[in-house]
Design a protein around this motif. Structure first.
Motif, PDB file in Angstrom:
ATOM      1  N   UNK A 211      51.977  34.676  18.278  1.00  0.00           N
ATOM      2  CA  UNK A 211      51.351  33.484  18.868  1.00  0.00           C
ATOM      3  C   UNK A 211      52.041  32.173  18.484  1.00  0.00           C
ATOM      4  N   UNK A 212      52.504  31.955  17.233  1.00  0.00           N
ATOM      5  CA  UNK A 212      53.245  30.713  16.958  1.00  0.00           C
ATOM      6  C   UNK A 212      54.477  30.556  17.835  1.00  0.00           C
ATOM      7  N   UNK A 213      55.143  31.663  18.145  1.00  0.00           N
ATOM      8  CA  UNK A 213      56.314  31.610  19.033  1.00  0.00           C
ATOM      9  C   UNK A 213      55.877  31.207  20.439  1.00  0.00           C
ATOM     10  N   UNK A 214      54.793  31.806  20.929  1.00  0.00           N
ATOM     11  CA  UNK A 214      54.275  31.459  22.258  1.00  0.00           C
ATOM     12  C   UNK A 214      53.914  29.978  22.319  1.00  0.00           C
ATOM     13  N   UNK A 215      53.309  29.482  21.263  1.00  0.00           N
ATOM     14  CA  UNK A 215      52.914  28.075  21.215  1.00  0.00           C
ATOM     15  C   UNK A 215      54.124  27.155  21.311  1.00  0.00           C
ATOM     16  N   UNK A 300      53.118  15.111  27.877  1.00  0.00           N
ATOM     17  CA  UNK A 300      51.675  15.329  27.752  1.00  0.00           C
ATOM     18  C   UNK A 300      51.345  16.833  27.728  1.00  0.00           C
ATOM     19  N   UNK A 301      52.022  17.566  28.593  1.00  0.00           N
ATOM     20  CA  UNK A 301      51.782  19.009  28.661  1.00  0.00           C
ATOM     21  C   UNK A 301      52.134  19.698  27.348  1.00  0.00           C
ATOM     22  N   UNK A 302      53.183  19.215  26.683  1.00  0.00           N
ATOM     23  CA  UNK A 302      53.619  19.834  25.428  1.00  0.00           C
ATOM     24  C   UNK A 302      52.508  19.787  24.386  1.00  0.00           C
ATOM     25  N   UNK A 303      51.804  18.672  24.282  1.00  0.00           N
ATOM     26  CA  UNK A 303      50.775  18.532  23.249  1.00  0.00           C
ATOM     27  C   UNK A 303      49.581  19.452  23.505  1.00  0.00           C
ATOM     28  N   UNK A 304      49.005  19.380  24.718  1.00  0.00           N
ATOM     29  CA  UNK A 304      47.781  20.173  24.905  1.00  0.00           C
ATOM     30  C   UNK A 304      48.074  21.661  25.047  1.00  0.00           C
ATOM     31  N   UNK A 305      49.286  22.039  25.498  1.00  0.00           N
ATOM     32  CA  UNK A 305      49.588  23.468  25.607  1.00  0.00           C
ATOM     33  C   UNK A 305      49.840  24.085  24.232  1.00  0.00           C
ATOM     34  N   UNK A 306      50.484  23.339  23.336  1.00  0.00           N
ATOM     35  CA  UNK A 306      50.682  23.850  21.972  1.00  0.00           C
ATOM     36  C   UNK A 306      49.334  24.059  21.288  1.00  0.00           C
ATOM     37  N   UNK A 307      48.428  23.098  21.437  1.00  0.00           N
ATOM     38  CA  UNK A 307      47.093  23.222  20.831  1.00  0.00           C
ATOM     39  C   UNK A 307      46.318  24.380  21.440  1.00  0.00           C
ATOM     40  N   UNK A 308      46.448  24.575  22.741  1.00  0.00           N
ATOM     41  CA  UNK A 308      45.740  25.650  23.427  1.00  0.00           C
ATOM     42  C   UNK A 308      46.173  27.014  22.895  1.00  0.00           C
ATOM     43  N   UNK A 309      47.474  27.198  22.717  1.00  0.00           N
ATOM     44  CA  UNK A 309      47.970  28.471  22.194  1.00  0.00           C
ATOM     45  C   UNK A 309      47.567  28.679  20.739  1.00  0.00           C
ATOM     46  N   UNK A 310      47.579  27.608  19.950  1.00  0.00           N
ATOM     47  CA  UNK A 310      47.192  27.750  18.544  1.00  0.00           C
ATOM     48  C   UNK A 310      45.721  28.142  18.417  1.00  0.00           C
ATOM     49  N   UNK A 311      44.865  27.532  19.238  1.00  0.00           N
ATOM     50  CA  UNK A 311      43.441  27.912  19.225  1.00  0.00           C
ATOM     51  C   UNK A 311      43.257  29.351  19.690  1.00  0.00           C
ATOM     52  N   UNK A 312      44.006  29.740  20.733  1.00  0.00           N
ATOM     53  CA  UNK A 312      43.918  31.122  21.219  1.00  0.00           C
ATOM     54  C   UNK A 312      44.378  32.094  20.144  1.00  0.00           C
ATOM     55  N   UNK A 313      45.396  31.713  19.377  1.00  0.00           N
ATOM     56  CA  UNK A 313      45.871  32.570  18.292  1.00  0.00           C
ATOM     57  C   UNK A 313      44.815  32.775  17.217  1.00  0.00           C
ATOM     58  N   UNK A 314      44.086  31.703  16.872  1.00  0.00           N
ATOM     59  CA  UNK A 314      43.022  31.831  15.870  1.00  0.00           C
ATOM     60  C   UNK A 314      41.901  32.736  16.388  1.00  0.00           C
ATOM     61  N   UNK A 315      41.564  32.585  17.683  1.00  0.00           N
ATOM     62  CA  UNK A 315      40.527  33.447  18.270  1.00  0.00           C
ATOM     63  C   UNK A 315      40.957  34.910  18.253  1.00  0.00           C
ATOM     64  N   UNK A 316      42.191  35.179  18.648  1.00  0.00           N
ATOM     65  CA  UNK A 316      42.694  36.564  18.667  1.00  0.00           C
ATOM     66  C   UNK A 316      42.749  37.122  17.248  1.00  0.00           C
ATOM     67  N   UNK A 317      43.199  36.275  16.307  1.00  0.00           N
ATOM     68  CA  UNK A 317      43.286  36.685  14.904  1.00  0.00           C
ATOM     69  C   UNK A 317      41.898  37.039  14.363  1.00  0.00           C
ATOM     70  N   UNK A 318      40.880  36.272  14.759  1.00  0.00           N
ATOM     71  CA  UNK A 318      39.519  36.511  14.265  1.00  0.00           C
ATOM     72  C   UNK A 318      38.878  37.724  14.908  1.00  0.00           C
ATOM     73  N   UNK A 319      39.342  38.091  16.100  1.00  0.00           N
ATOM     74  CA  UNK A 319      38.729  39.201  16.841  1.00  0.00           C
ATOM     75  C   UNK A 319      39.524  40.491  16.722  1.00  0.00           C
ATOM     76  N   UNK A 320      40.215  40.637  15.601  1.00  0.00           N
ATOM     77  CA  UNK A 320      40.972  41.875  15.341  1.00  0.00           C
ATOM     78  C   UNK A 320      41.993  42.162  16.442  1.00  0.00           C
TER      79      UNK A 320
END
Length: 569
Positions: A211-215, A300-320
């Motif tokens: 996920x950090x790479x995707x972000x 503008x897209x760079x900022x919100x897309x990086x944050x979106x992927x980082x949040x998705x990574x935390x969700x995936x990490x928390x959900x096994x």
């Protein structure tokens, strides 16, 4: 202090420094063109050239800022990785390849950064060494190699001008046929790197990476390299007759990605398709002649897309490591901080008023309405913007509002304090960067004079997208998906582009190259040139050795005979 923390501090400070320099360059209207002579051999000089202007410095500052927080994020996300330092060094090489591409006015150094991005992205996509990652890495690297060949062809044609510094020829060579051909190759290269139709299939496949790479890849580096290169070459395609066809392809990419995201259930793939949609929007407004606006949306897209992927990574990490959004729900009650960041970045993606995405997307729509352009392109742009809001709110309905379908014993909490800290810098930029960057990039007040009906269209798109998103969410819970399985399959698989590109293009090209190898390289050419040539060389060498042996023996016998005769006499 580990390597990730050191790199976070270094990259963050460097990004602040480049931003200050970018402000200075913009206010003073400065452009620095630096040439460093690496070495000279007789009349041949190997020179490294660097172009520093406000565009390159602002974009470099954005890349470094996002990279710094992703390094901090990776420090905690990959904490149990055995080869953590190797992963960090790969990410760092990826960032430096992008910086080399940004500051290069020379096609040779651009090719170094371009190929560096392609090669290191392959290493990162196959980082988890399994069959799916290997297949995704192959489709990624093979699709990007097509663009690399186009860039090599443009380098070859640049030899007609005596220099590879394209920046010198952008103004007075606009109607030159050779420069038009070079521009076509640049278009082709940029379309492969930015995953426009028909090269779109590699971008969702690259989600096999961590996920950090995707972000990093989907916000400011790999996929935006093609957009940035076209922004640099924008002067050359004002008068091109076939510019409309490129505009059509980018608009269709935006439409196709938005439609596919509404039928996708993989969390990371939905965000990847949203990246594809936004890339299509950037290139569409660029082909309409507004390069500053395309550059603004790129930042503008760079900022919100990086944050979106980082949040998705935390969700995936928390959900096994679960990525299916149908199994998620009620996340906002258990992970409020991550949910706030996730929703803010999603709303910025929609163009919700006064978030960062609003300032660029609203301007793009209004400039499109002012142009009095082709009604089909305007219709595609409006529908694509509607789809953007739709899949965003569909995602919010699944994750935040729907009931949780996971097992009751789960690890959903905001206790990952170090991971959550990495979100703070980007959430500030998502909220505030749109306003102050619009003041910086557009210092003179712009008045967009439109009828009230056109002015209200962005707002109506948001409300209409909310209802459409709920409708798609409602349909996915019903038997509708089973009844119309073939249509759903067509829409969700990006109009069968992955199947066409893997089995249709790549597989057939591979079979064709294998046939060439069998019937060409390994038949008569191999018989007469390769192994055959080696065989005859061995035979000739053996013959020479034999002749040398006999010749040496004959000479020895003659010497003995002469010596005996001399003694007898």
């Amino acid at each position: 202090m580990n390597l990730g923390m050191i790199l976070f501090i270094f990259l963050f400070l460097f990004s602040m420094l480049t931003f200050v320099f970018g402000l200075n360059f913009m206010i003073m209207d400065l452009i620095y063109f630096i040439e460093y002579n690496i070495f000279s051999l007789n009349s041949c000089s190997i020179v490294m050239t660097i172009l520093l202007d406000w565009k390159s410095l602002f974009f470099m500052s954005t890349v470094l800022f996002i990279s710094s927080f992703i390094m901090y994020y990776s420090k905690n996300y990959m904490f149990n990785e055995l080869m953590f330092n190797r992963f960090i060094f790969l990410m760092l090489m990826f960032v430096f390849s992008m910086i080399l591409l940004i500051i290069s006015p020379n096609l040779i150094s651009i090719l170094l950064g371009w190929d560096g991005l392609g090669l290191i992205s392959y290493c990162l996509v196959i980082y988890y060494q399994n069959l799916k990652s290997f297949n995704a890495g192959m489709i990624t690297v093979l699709s990007n190699r097509v663009g690399d060949v186009a860039l090599l062809m443009s380098i070859a044609w640049m030899l007609n001008y005596g220099s590879w510094n394209y920046i010198f020829y952008l103004d007075f060579m606009m109607n030159d046929n050779i420069m038009m051909l070079i521009t076509l190759f640049i278009f082709f290269a940029s379309f492969t790197k930015s995953a426009q139709i028909p090269f779109s299939s590699w971008l969702p496949a690259a989600m096999a990476a961590p996920t950090p790479v995707s972000s990093l890849v989907h916000s400011s580096t790999l996929v935006t390299a093609g957009v940035y290169l076209l922004i640099r070459f924008e002067n050359l395609f004002h008068n091109m007759e076939f510019k409309f066809w490129f505009l059509l392809f980018t608009s269709l990419t935006m439409f196709m990605a938005g439609l596919s995201a509404n039928f996708e259930f993989d969390l990371k793939k939905i965000i990847a398709l949203s990246t594809l949609s936004q890339l299509g929007m950037m290139l569409s407004i660029l082909f309409l002649g507004f390069k500053e606006l395309a550059f603004f949306h790129l930042l503008m897209h760079a900022f919100f897309k990086a944050l979106l992927f980082m949040c998705a990574g935390i969700l995936i990490h928390s959900m096994f490591d679960l990525q299916d959004i149908r199994m998620m729900g009620s996340v906002c009650t258990q992970m409020p901080l991550v949910s706030i960041c996730f929703n803010f970045s999603n709303l910025a993606l929609c163009g919700f008023p006064f978030l960062s995405g609003f300032y660029s997307k609203d301007l793009i729509l209004e400039f499109m309405f002012m142009l009095n352009f082709n009604v089909f392109i305007v219709f595609i742009l409006i529908i694509s913007s509607l789809f953007t809001v739709s899949y965003t709110f569909r995602l919010i309905f699944f994750l935040m509002i729907g009931n949780s379908k996971m097992f009751s014993l789960n690890m959903l909490s905001d206790s990952f304090s170090e991971l959550n800290k990495s979100l703070f810098g980007l959430i500030i930029m998502v909220i505030f960067s749109g306003s102050f960057m619009s003041w910086i990039l557009f210092p003179f007040p712009l008045m967009v004079c439109l009828p009230i009906s056109l002015k209200l269209i962005p707002l109506m798109l948001i409300f209409g997208g909310v209802f459409m998103g709920y409708y798609f969410y409602y349909l996915s819970l019903k038997i509708f998906y089973i009844k119309f399985y073939k249509f759903i399959m067509f829409f969700s698989s990006m109009w069968f582009l992955p199947i066409i590109s893997t089995f249709g293009m790549v597989k057939n090209f591979m079979l064709f190259s294998k046939m060439l190898m069998i019937y060409g390289d390994q038949e008569w050419t191999e018989f007469y040139l390769g192994q055959g040539y080696l065989f005859y060389l061995n035979k000739i060498s053996s013959l020479i050795d034999l002749l040398y042996f006999y010749f040496n023996n004959i000479i020895n016998l003659m010497l003995i005979f002469i010596f005996v005769m001399f003694i007898l006499i």
